[in-house]
Design an enzyme around this catalytic site. Structure first.
Site, PDB file in Angstrom:
ATOM      1  N   TYR A   1       0.816  -1.212   0.000  1.00 52.81           N
ATOM      2  CA  TYR A   1       0.000   0.000   0.000  1.00 52.81           C
ATOM      3  C   TYR A   1       0.854   1.269   0.000  1.00 52.81           C
ATOM      4  CZ  TYR A   1      -4.556  -2.177   0.957  1.00 52.81           C
ATOM      5  OH  TYR A   1      -5.727  -2.872   0.872  1.00 52.81           O
TER       6      TYR A   1
ATOM      7  N   LYS B   1       3.991 -15.338   3.165  1.00 54.24           N
ATOM      8  CA  LYS B   1       4.170 -16.092   1.922  1.00 54.24           C
ATOM      9  C   LYS B   1       5.681 -16.248   1.761  1.00 54.24           C
ATOM     10  CE  LYS B   1       2.562 -17.922  -1.895  1.00 54.24           C
ATOM     11  NZ  LYS B   1       1.733 -19.136  -1.920  1.00 54.24           N
TER      12      LYS B   1
ATOM     13  N   ASP C   1      -2.198 -18.425   1.613  1.00 56.26           N
ATOM     14  CA  ASP C   1      -3.195 -19.189   0.838  1.00 56.26           C
ATOM     15  C   ASP C   1      -3.811 -20.288   1.699  1.00 56.26           C
ATOM     16  OD1 ASP C   1      -0.633 -20.241   0.806  1.00 56.26           O
ATOM     17  OD2 ASP C   1      -0.660 -20.854  -1.295  1.00 56.26           O
TER      18      ASP C   1
ATOM     19  N   ASP D   1      -5.870  -7.239   4.541  1.00 55.64           N
ATOM     20  CA  ASP D   1      -7.046  -6.651   3.901  1.00 55.64           C
ATOM     21  C   ASP D   1      -7.949  -7.762   3.377  1.00 55.64           C
ATOM     22  OD1 ASP D   1      -8.712  -4.638   2.721  1.00 55.64           O
ATOM     23  OD2 ASP D   1      -7.792  -5.129   0.795  1.00 55.64           O
TER      24      ASP D   1
ATOM     25  N   ASP E   1     -11.735  -9.490   5.103  1.00 56.26           N
ATOM     26  CA  ASP E   1     -13.030  -9.518   4.410  1.00 56.26           C
ATOM     27  C   ASP E   1     -13.576 -10.936   4.405  1.00 56.26           C
ATOM     28  OD1 ASP E   1     -13.044  -6.806   3.758  1.00 56.26           O
ATOM     29  OD2 ASP E   1     -13.729  -7.180   1.711  1.00 56.26           O
TER      30      ASP E   1
HETATM   31  C1  IPM Z   1     -10.169  -1.529   4.381  1.00 55.03           C
HETATM   32  C2  IPM Z   1     -10.507  -0.989   3.017  1.00 55.03           C
HETATM   33  C3  IPM Z   1      -9.390  -0.083   2.571  1.00 55.03           C
HETATM   34  C4  IPM Z   1      -8.117  -0.903   2.498  1.00 55.03           C
HETATM   35  C5  IPM Z   1      -9.642   0.664   1.255  1.00 55.03           C
HETATM   36  C6  IPM Z   1     -10.931   1.438   1.288  1.00 55.03           C
HETATM   37  C7  IPM Z   1      -8.466   1.557   0.900  1.00 55.03           C
HETATM   38  O1  IPM Z   1     -10.735  -2.015   2.112  1.00 55.03           O
HETATM   39  O2  IPM Z   1     -10.069  -0.728   5.327  1.00 55.03           O
HETATM   40  O3  IPM Z   1     -10.010  -2.741   4.510  1.00 55.03           O
HETATM   41  O4  IPM Z   1      -7.867  -1.567   1.483  1.00 55.03           O
HETATM   42  O5  IPM Z   1      -7.350  -0.890   3.450  1.00 55.03           O
HETATM   43 MN    MN Z   2     -10.589  -4.022   2.982  1.00 49.04          MN
END
Ligand code: IPM
Ligand code: MN
Length: 357
Positions: free
Chosen positions: A142, A190, A222, A246, A250
């Site tokens: 990032y 990884k 993975d 990240d 999710d």
């Molecule tokens: C998160 C979001 C952010 C990230 C985006 C919106 C930049 O997905 O906070 O997980 O990738 O960190």
């Molecule tokens: Mn995210």
């Protein structure tokens, strides 16, 4: 106690869910006799539209002088669909993380008994899952440079960079959390492919002997992605770099039944930020249908982490649990045949619960 907080609603459903979380925060402060001061700040697409910068200096100064930041969400499709846009809402979030030194993002993944039916996983697999993802937030792909395009535009590159110091502070933090929990740590990398991952593993192995009570395992990302759906109850604390974190968070968030329930805390060297892990859901903006619980639970984390006010946080959590038990739920988590409540109705119910508690 005096609480000075910055409130950054952001885009999409951000303003609606933040309003509800702020009302809940006010109710808690009234109940426990705390003095709450809050000030709004601009960020995200809203800030681009108004002042041309997704994280204006004024907002940064506000965050710096506050004790905590309550954050909604940023993002707007008009930028997602325009790969040539010069400024993007997400840059504001990244700038905030970097400038506030928020190197650790803590995302607790807990399952709620009453929501198990909404999980894409079989109830027997997901029941009792309770782990904490600690994501490094200010390094890796990032932020690594160089990032960009070749002159002819046909090649693009990002750079993944980590140094010893960055790895040490996040991995040490993860061991500390493991000590406070069930004393199990999964370090995700990884290392079979990436140089940064090999440094992560090397540094982690140096720290590991300082925590002999913690059962430590090293796993490839993975494999972890697979295990989160196959055996989620096997995790206690997971620590990993920015991009892996990240993606894995999710994935982890949906196994609980709804993304609308997961809060997060970002902590570091200055003011901490508390925000739901879901995004700005622009399609639902203004409709009063978004689930406000993740943001309310983020406010609960704020009481606990930023102010060390455990009872206050606990009461908010209790209110959230009670609202679900009473089936006062937004559409995303409502049981079949029951009426869905609006964002503000859920919020009002929770405020009421806090007042009566
Ligand atoms: C998160 C979001 C952010 C990230 C985006 C919106 C930049 O997905 O906070 O997980 O990738 O960190
Ligand atoms: Mn995210």
């Amino acid at each position: 106690m005096k609480l000075n907080i910055a409130v950054l609603p952001g885009d999409g459903i951000g303003p609606e869910i933040i309003e509800v979380a702020l009302n809940a925060t006010k109710a808690i402060c009234e109940k426990f006799g705390h003095e709450l001061h809050y000030e709004y700040g601009l960020c995200g697409a809203t800030a681009i539209d108004k002042v041309g910068n997704p994280y204006p200096n004024e907002t940064h100064e506000l965050c710096m002088r506050s004790d905590a930041v309550l954050f909604g969400a940023v993002g707007d499709p008009k930028f997602d669909n325009d790969p040539k846009a010069k400024v993007r809402p997400e840059q504001g979030l990244l700038a905030m993380r970097k400038k506030l030194g928020l190197y650790a993002n803590i995302r607790p993944v807990t399952t709620f008994e009453t929501l198990i039916h909404k999980s894409p996983l079989r109830a027997d697999l997901v029941k009792g899952a309770d782990f904490m993802c600690i994501r490094e937030l200010t390094g890796g792909l990032y932020f690594g440079r160089p990032q960009g395009r070749s002159e002819d535009g046909n090649t693009a590159y990002d750079t993944c960079v980590y140094n010893r110091e960055e790895i040490t502070r996040i991995v040490t933090l993860a061991f500390e959390y493991a000590m406070k929990r069930r004393k199990k740590l999964t370090i995700v990398d990884k290392a079979n492919v990436l140089a940064t991952s090999r440094l992560w593993r090397e540094v982690s192995k140096e720290i590991e002997p300082n925590y002999p009570e913690v059962e430590t395992e090293y796993m490839f990302v993975d494999n972890v992605a697979m295990r989160i759906i196959q055996w989620p109850t096997s995790f206690d604390v997971i620590v990993t770099e920015n991009m892996f974190g990240d993606i894995l968070t999710d994935e982890a968030s949906v196994i609980t039944g709804s993304m609308g329930l997961l809060p997060s805390a970002s902590i570091g060297t200055h003011t901490s930020v508390f925000e739901p892990i879901h995004g700005s859901w622009p399609q639902a903006a203004g409709q009063n249908i978004a689930n406000p619980l993740a943001t309310i639970l983020s406010a609960a984390m704020m009481f606990e982490y930023a102010f060390d006010l455990k009872q206050e946080g606990a009461l908010l959590r209790k209110a959230v649990d009670a609202s679900m038990d009473a089936n006062v739920r937004t559409g995303d988590i409502q049981v079949e045949g029951e009426k869905s409540y609006s964002t503000s109705e859920v919020g009002d119910w929770i405020v009421d619960f806090v007042k009566k508690a």
